[in-house]
Design an enzyme around this catalytic site. Structure first.
Site, PDB file in Angstrom:
ATOM      1  N   ARG A   1       0.470  79.622  43.992  1.00 60.99           N
ATOM      2  CA  ARG A   1       1.882  79.780  43.809  1.00 60.99           C
ATOM      3  C   ARG A   1       2.374  80.851  42.970  1.00 60.99           C
ATOM      4  O   ARG A   1       3.608  81.332  43.003  1.00 60.99           O
ATOM      5  CB  ARG A   1       2.359  78.378  43.219  1.00 60.99           C
ATOM      6  CG  ARG A   1       2.130  77.287  44.041  1.00 60.99           C
ATOM      7  CD  ARG A   1       2.572  76.021  43.711  1.00 60.99           C
ATOM      8  NE  ARG A   1       2.630  74.922  44.739  1.00 60.99           N
ATOM      9  CZ  ARG A   1       3.217  73.735  44.512  1.00 60.99           C
ATOM     10  NH1 ARG A   1       4.217  73.683  43.474  1.00 60.99           N
ATOM     11  NH2 ARG A   1       3.409  72.682  45.328  1.00 60.99           N
TER      12      ARG A   1
ATOM     13  N   ASP B   1      17.715  68.858  39.296  1.00 63.74           N
ATOM     14  CA  ASP B   1      16.290  69.295  39.316  1.00 63.74           C
ATOM     15  C   ASP B   1      16.045  70.292  38.319  1.00 63.74           C
ATOM     16  O   ASP B   1      16.811  70.904  37.659  1.00 63.74           O
ATOM     17  CB  ASP B   1      16.078  69.831  40.806  1.00 63.74           C
ATOM     18  CG  ASP B   1      14.643  69.540  41.045  1.00 63.74           C
ATOM     19  OD1 ASP B   1      14.259  68.597  41.960  1.00 63.74           O
ATOM     20  OD2 ASP B   1      13.971  70.609  40.913  1.00 63.74           O
TER      21      ASP B   1
END
Length: 285
Positions: free
Chosen positions: A47, A155
């Protein structure tokens, strides 16, 4: 290519050193509560490769050094957290929650004379969950003359929030939406062959999106909520963090309000003002 020229080319090492992994996982846990065990080291490396390229670092360890030395600026911390958050989401995911909402929660709220219900999708990812809530609320309100509703969706990842605000999704992603709701709440593109569809403006305007970190000491979300959905988020936290987050969520829940967590999550042996009323569904007492 000469030997000298090859020596000047960056060598992208796929490995993060043990020292940097320890530092990095500790920083991520401190900032977001997300635990990154050593078994997830390869996932973390994968990632972060895009961030290595974005900042022009030589390799993953050089990226870590630049991050901890402050050479890449404070804004890189947000990019780091965006990279490590998991954003799997689906419309009508874990459908029994929405069935319970339709059969039990919304009638109870209506019977109590609530004129406007407030709900919170905590950990909303790209928006499928809050828009599913909006479909369920709007369908019930249309058939029963109310109540009005508003949904807050939060979020940590600023990138997924931008996707959620647009409300545009691949056609295949909305297939779990029941056909009648899909006809009412999902707009088809003018070009039939176009791959994307969009949530109707009325539902988009009913959902407000904001960035929120569960590690904050308090959650500035306004008045207490009737319903909180915080699903498949707690699994990324250790047990003490889970309990702390749930206690902060409960402080933002009305007396008698409902909170739902993911089907693989549990609140067993936690000191919380909740009683179980359904499958991973709890009511504040």
């Amino acid at each position: 290519m000469s030997t000298a020229a090859r020596a000047e080319q960056p060598v992208f090492d796929d490995q993060i050193s043990s020292r940097n992994f320890t530092r990095l996982s500790a920083l991520i846990h401190q900032l977001s509560g997300i635990k990154i065990p050593h078994t997830k080291k390869t996932m973390l490396e994968g990632r972060l490769r895009r961030r290595v390229r974005a900042v022009g670092a030589y390799n993953l360890d050089a990226y870590c050094d630049a991050l901890f030395d402050g050479a890449v600026g404070e804004e890189e911390t947000e990019h780091l957290l965006n990279a490590v958050t998991t954003n799997k989401t689906d419309f009508f995911r874990e459908p029994k929650h929405f069935e319970y909402m339709q059969s039990t929660i919304l009638p109870a709220i209506g019977a109590a004379g609530t004129r406007r219900l407030r709900a919170w999708s905590a950990g909303c990812s790209t928006g499928a969950e809050p828009y599913t809530m909006a479909m369920v609320f709007d369908d019930y309100a249309t058939r029963n003359g109310g109540p009005e509703y508003g949904i807050l969706a939060t979020d940590l990842d600023s990138g997924v929030l931008e996707i959620a605000r647009r409300g545009i999704y691949p056609r295949a992603q909305v297939q779990p939406v029941p056909p009648a709701m899909r006809m009412r709440y999902v707009m088809e593109p003018l070009e039939p062959a176009a791959p994307d569809v969009r949530i109707v403006p009325a539902l988009r305007s009913a959902v407000g999106f904001a960035q929120l970190n569960f590690m904050d000491a308090s959650y500035p979300v306004g008045d207490p909520m009737d319903i909180i959905m915080c699903r498949n988020v707690l699994i990324y936290f250790d047990r003490p963090t889970q309990e702390a987050v749930l206690n902060r969520l409960c402080r933002k829940l009305k007396q008698g309000g409902w909170i739902m967590i993911g089907h693989s999550e549990t609140i067993a042996e936690m000191d919380l003002p909740l009683r179980q009323v359904g499958n991973t569904t709890f009511q504040k007492v």
